[in-house]
Design an enzyme around this catalytic site. Structure first.
Site, PDB file in Angstrom:
ATOM      1  N   CYS A 101       0.834  -1.201   0.000  1.00 46.19           N
ATOM      2  CA  CYS A 101       0.000   0.000   0.000  1.00 46.19           C
ATOM      3  C   CYS A 101       0.874   1.258   0.000  1.00 46.19           C
ATOM      4  O   CYS A 101       0.578   2.226  -0.703  1.00 46.19           O
ATOM      5  CB  CYS A 101      -0.919  -0.011   1.218  1.00 46.19           C
ATOM      6  SG  CYS A 101      -2.057   1.390   1.298  1.00 46.19           S
ATOM      7  N   CYS A 197      -6.457  -3.959   6.737  1.00 43.99           N
ATOM      8  CA  CYS A 197      -7.623  -3.074   6.676  1.00 43.99           C
ATOM      9  C   CYS A 197      -8.740  -3.600   5.796  1.00 43.99           C
ATOM     10  O   CYS A 197      -9.906  -3.264   6.012  1.00 43.99           O
ATOM     11  CB  CYS A 197      -7.201  -1.669   6.243  1.00 43.99           C
ATOM     12  SG  CYS A 197      -6.632  -1.556   4.521  1.00 43.99           S
TER      13      CYS A 197
END
Length: 357
Positions: A101, A197
């Site tokens: 990410c 997440c």
């Protein structure tokens, strides 16, 4: 300086934004909406992209008096992070989605859009120190060793580092929380995020089952003897001890660990802890945080986990990859993870672990 702060809704990015405001920068906050499914944009999680987090970030921005926006990067996040995560497990490897990410979203997509909008830099609440030698950026470990996050930033390039800011570099976590409390920020006591997440319930195995389907296979020892069965090799990672559910105990009564994963025949090989010992690591797709790639032979340190111990080693690097010879054996090195290379506290670069022996 016009600075775009990636505000996760946690205490670290909130204090990073506050410090930049105090320094006189023109600061704008942005929260990243990363889930395409609204049901996953959730409340009550300990991830880093829930509805709670978005609201927390907005309240902090209001307190600081800075503009705040939510940017939808859900499609790019799904393609570059979620699909990569699933594909790596399907191939028998263990990826690090937070590192991916940072590489693909926070310091690529966000920075790209930010520069296009006229911002000079992107700031985050990562714990790492950024210095400069002339125009060359240099990334170092943070002062707080327990919170150092230089490992997950090791994939960043010079172009990205030159437009990055890490305002928390010299601070310990307790001081960050105290600073947030003094500023009246409601996130001062908010727990750190730990979950992946995009896996709402924290059940990684279940998430992979839904993505890849159950595929029963065998658990074997190094000699090939069948010890048990499993529901899919994607449920395992090298070095894993728990959840093996073996029907045959080891002759010596000692625990067994995952030694290897074979996606071709869907087998998981287990054995004693000493069989996990690794003296050499092979890395592919190297990236360089320093201005000039550190090619050839040199000595340094390698870190193979986000909070792992730096390991002294000899390094042979070329444009295709790196070969890392450890001074002392290490255990449980999983293909797919990142090997981040250091010269002392300086981050030199990173490579994806392809093999270990």
């Amino acid at each position: 300086m016009r600075v775009l702060v990636a505000m996760s809704g946690g205490v670290d990015s909130s204090v990073a934004a506050a410090r930049l405001v105090a320094e006189g920068h023109e600061v704008t906050g942005v929260h990243l909406a990363l889930n395409r499914n609204p049901e996953l944009y959730r409340s009550g999680s300990r991830g880093c992209c829930s509805l709670e987090d978005s609201n927390d970030a907005r309240r902090v921005a209001d307190t600081l008096g800075i503009p705040f926006y939510v940017w939808d990067f859900s499609d790019r996040f799904h393609a570059d992070v979620v699909e990569d995560f699933v594909a790596e497990y399907a191939a028998g490897r263990t990826p690090n989605p937070c590192l991916r990410c940072n590489e693909k979203i926070k310091f690529a997509a966000v920075l790209e859009r930010g520069v296009a909008l006229g911002f000079d830099a992107v700031a985050t609440g990562h714990y790492a120190r950024l210095g400069f030698a002339g125009e060359d950026a240099e990334l170092y470990r943070a002062a707080d060793a327990a919170k150092d996050q230089s490992y997950v930033l090791g994939v960043l390039t010079q172009a990205q580092l030159r437009r990055s800011l890490f305002p928390l570099y010299g601070t310990v976590k307790a001081d960050v929380r105290a600073e947030a409390e003094a500023l009246g920020l409601r996130v001062a006591s908010k727990p750190d995020s730990h979950d992946i997440c995009f896996i709402a319930d924290g059940d990684t195995a279940g998430f992979l089952d839904r993505a890849l389907g159950e595929r029963p296979g065998e658990v074997v020892d190094a000699a090939g003897a069948v010890l048990g069965t499993h529901g899919g090799h994607h449920r395992f990672t090298v070095g894993q001890r728990k959840g093996l559910r073996l029907g045959v105990p080891a002759a010596d009564g000692q625990p067994r660990y995952v030694l290897a994963i074979s996606p071709v025949d869907n087998t998981v090989t287990v054995g004693p802890h000493e069989a996990l010992a690794v003296s050499e690591i092979t890395g592919i797709r190297p990236t360089w945080a320093v201005a000039e790639p550190r090619l050839g032979s040199w000595r340094g340190l390698v870190q193979v986990r986000a909070h792992g111990t730096p390991l002294p080693c000899g390094i042979e690097a070329d444009a295709e990859g790196v070969r890392i010879a450890l001074d002392e054996p290490a255990f449980g090195i999983a293909p797919g993870q990142a090997a981040v290379l250091y010269d002392g506290d300086l981050v030199v670069g990173a490579a994806t672990i392809a093999g270990a022996r």
